[in-house]
Design an enzyme around this catalytic site. Structure first.
Site: not given
Ligand code: URA
Length: 209
Positions: A108, A200, A203
């Site tokens: 979804t 990210d 990360d």
């Molecule tokens: N979440 C992230 O960690 N980085 C992005 O660029 C978008 C969403």
């Protein structure tokens, strides 16, 4: 309509440049996010109400002003939101912290709650919802909706970097919410990353990439 505050203090912008840099290692990334969170906390708490208070100094009495009104609650959205919590708590150590975990249903594409633990008095607190990367706005909107369903009425949203798309989405769904960001970037790419962004955030905070 809620306002968008860009926290453009030189120290925030300088540190954000290092945060964005792909060469910044996990340890430094985490420390820098923590420092920016502290600096942003200074801005986001600027309108906390004060009340008159008399304090006895070693010399005489002083007419002072002290914080009054609602206590604060910090609501990081897992997992990247965790990276900003300690930095804010350095300035407001009495704040309570609630956690909201959301994932995107692959069918979804809607955010689904997988973990929610909130302070028992969350409705009485002034909340700071923490979503470091405001991309589509889906997670922030879902978290704000959840908090409203639990009776919360007073919230601000704190982000490190926002895409214009994310800001628009939050403003459409929750027009009363003020949004605090260190930067508004250019756009979201096809993979849902903010451009230029920082990659990210989860990360990079936790060294999982
Ligand atoms: N979440 C992230 O960690 N980085 C992005 O660029 C978008 C969403």
């Amino acid at each position: 309509m809620g306002k968008v505050f860009i926290c453009d203090h030189p120290l925030i912008q300088h540190k954000l440049a290092y945060i964005r840099d792909e060469k910044t290692i996990t340890k430094d990334f985490r420390e820098l996010v923590d420092e920016v969170a502290t600096l942003m906390a200074y801005e986001i708490t600027r309108d906390i109400p004060l009340t008159d208070a008399q304090v006895t100094t070693p010399v005489t009495t002083a007419n002072c002003r002290m914080i009054s009104g609602r206590m604060l609650g910090l609501i990081p959205i897992l997992r990247a939101g965790l990276g900003m919590v300690d930095g804010i708590l350095k300035l407001v150590p009495a704040a309570k912290v609630g956690h909201i975990g959301l994932y995107r249903d692959p069918e979804t594409l809607q955010p689904v709650e997988y973990y929610v633990k909130l302070p028992t008095d969350v409705q009485e607190r002034e909340l700071i919802v923490i979503d470091p990367m405001l991309a589509t706005g889906g997670s922030a909107n879902a978290a704000i909706e959840l908090l409203k369903r639990r009776g919360c009425s007073s919230m601000k949203l704190m982000c490190l970097i926002a895409a214009p798309e994310g800001i628009k989405a939050v403003q459409n769904a929750h027009p009363e919410i003020d949004i605090y960001v260190a930067a508004i970037d250019d756009f979201l790419n096809d993979h849902g990353y903010i451009v230029p962004g920082l990659g990210d955030a989860g990360d990079r905070l936790f060294g999982t990439k």
